[in-house]
Design an enzyme around this catalytic site. Structure first.
Site, PDB file in Angstrom:
ATOM      1  N   ALA A 138       0.928  -1.284   0.024  1.00  0.00           N
ATOM      2  CA  ALA A 138       0.013  -0.054  -0.101  1.00  0.00           C
ATOM      3  C   ALA A 138       0.950   1.277   0.064  1.00  0.00           C
ATOM      4  CB  ALA A 138      -1.026   0.083   1.194  1.00  0.00           C
ATOM      5  N   GLU A 139       0.751   2.198   1.000  1.00  0.00           N
ATOM      6  CA  GLU A 139       1.469   3.303   1.027  1.00  0.00           C
ATOM      7  C   GLU A 139       2.844   3.334   1.685  1.00  0.00           C
ATOM      8  OE1 GLU A 139      -1.108   6.198   3.258  1.00  0.00           O
ATOM      9  OE2 GLU A 139      -2.617   5.892   1.738  1.00  0.00           O
ATOM     10  N   LEU A 140       3.260   2.058   1.911  1.00  0.00           N
ATOM     11  CA  LEU A 140       4.570   1.819   2.420  1.00  0.00           C
ATOM     12  C   LEU A 140       5.857   2.703   1.348  1.00  0.00           C
ATOM     13  CD1 LEU A 140       6.618   0.779   4.608  1.00  0.00           C
ATOM     14  CD2 LEU A 140       6.424  -1.325   3.131  1.00  0.00           C
TER      15      LEU A 140
END
Length: 228
Positions: free
Chosen positions: A184-186
């Protein structure tokens, strides 16, 4: 994802119980086949999945459903999400203009269930990180935000993007379905630091975001302290 997995497990258990009733055996003695359930090791006893689902729905009042809120915060399995990011960039020493050339990610993903979708997640978040690093800013005047539309609040467009490379590292199992790990937003987290390191290697260290040409040039023109 874990909520969906828990709900699916509950439905699977209920279908197995209905199949066991039809096959006149214990629920632990049935197994899932290609198109139904059967007594373990006896394919000739198979009951079609459509029939099992219809019976399970009828027993549930006409609708077969399961709900899950997912694991509570204290019940979530510990997970190490690891990503490495490398940025290659050019800096004009006269103007301070920064040109990103290549953005490379290496993600520990556990297992890539859908590699194409996973790469899209990584690249999308990476572009977000690039925007934070190079152009996205909310200046204020007298306590009010000055960037009130996308003409003032700059965001990356396709013309701003460098080459994007994703390396998916599998093998270390995660807590998700099929041993997957979160991404995801990692991918947006390490980009500003990687860009700052690239600028430091090419020209000078800038500590403020976004790293604009004006800020790079300001650092380049700053007098060097004597004796350093």
């Amino acid at each position: 994802t874990m909520a969906v997995l828990q709900a699916a497990d509950e439905l699977k258990m209920r279908l197995a119980e209905v199949a066991a009733q039809q096959l006149e055996c214990a629920a632990e003695d049935v197994e899932l086949a290609a198109d139904g359930y059967q007594v373990r090791g006896h394919p000739d006893s198979r009951v079609p999945m459509q029939e099992i689902i219809a019976d399970a729905a009828a027993m549930a009042g006409g609708t077969l459903e399961a709900r899950s809120a997912g694991p509570a915060r204290g019940q979530r399995a510990p997970q190490s999400c690891i990503v490495a990011c490398v940025v290659e960039a050019e800096v004009d020493p006269e103007t301070g203009r920064l040109s990103p050339l290549k953005l490379t990610f290496a993600h520990d993903v556990g297992r890539a269930i859908n590699p194409q979708l996973l790469q899209a997640q990584i690249e999308g978040a990476g572009v977000q990180g690039l925007g934070m690093a190079l152009m996205e800013e909310l200046p204020s005047q007298d306590g009010r935000i000055a960037a009130v539309h996308l003409g003032d609040y700059k965001m990356p467009c396709p013309a701003d993007l460098p080459e994007l490379v994703s390396v998916l590292v599998e093998g270390a199992p995660g807590p998700g379905p099929y041993e997957a790990k979160a991404v995801a937003e990692l991918s947006n987290c390490p980009v500003p630091a990687a860009v700052a390191n690239a600028v430091a290697r090419a020209a000078a260290r800038v500590f403020d975001l976004p790293i604009t040409a004006e800020r790079v040039r300001e650092v380049l023109l700053r007098p060097v302290p004597s004796g350093s």
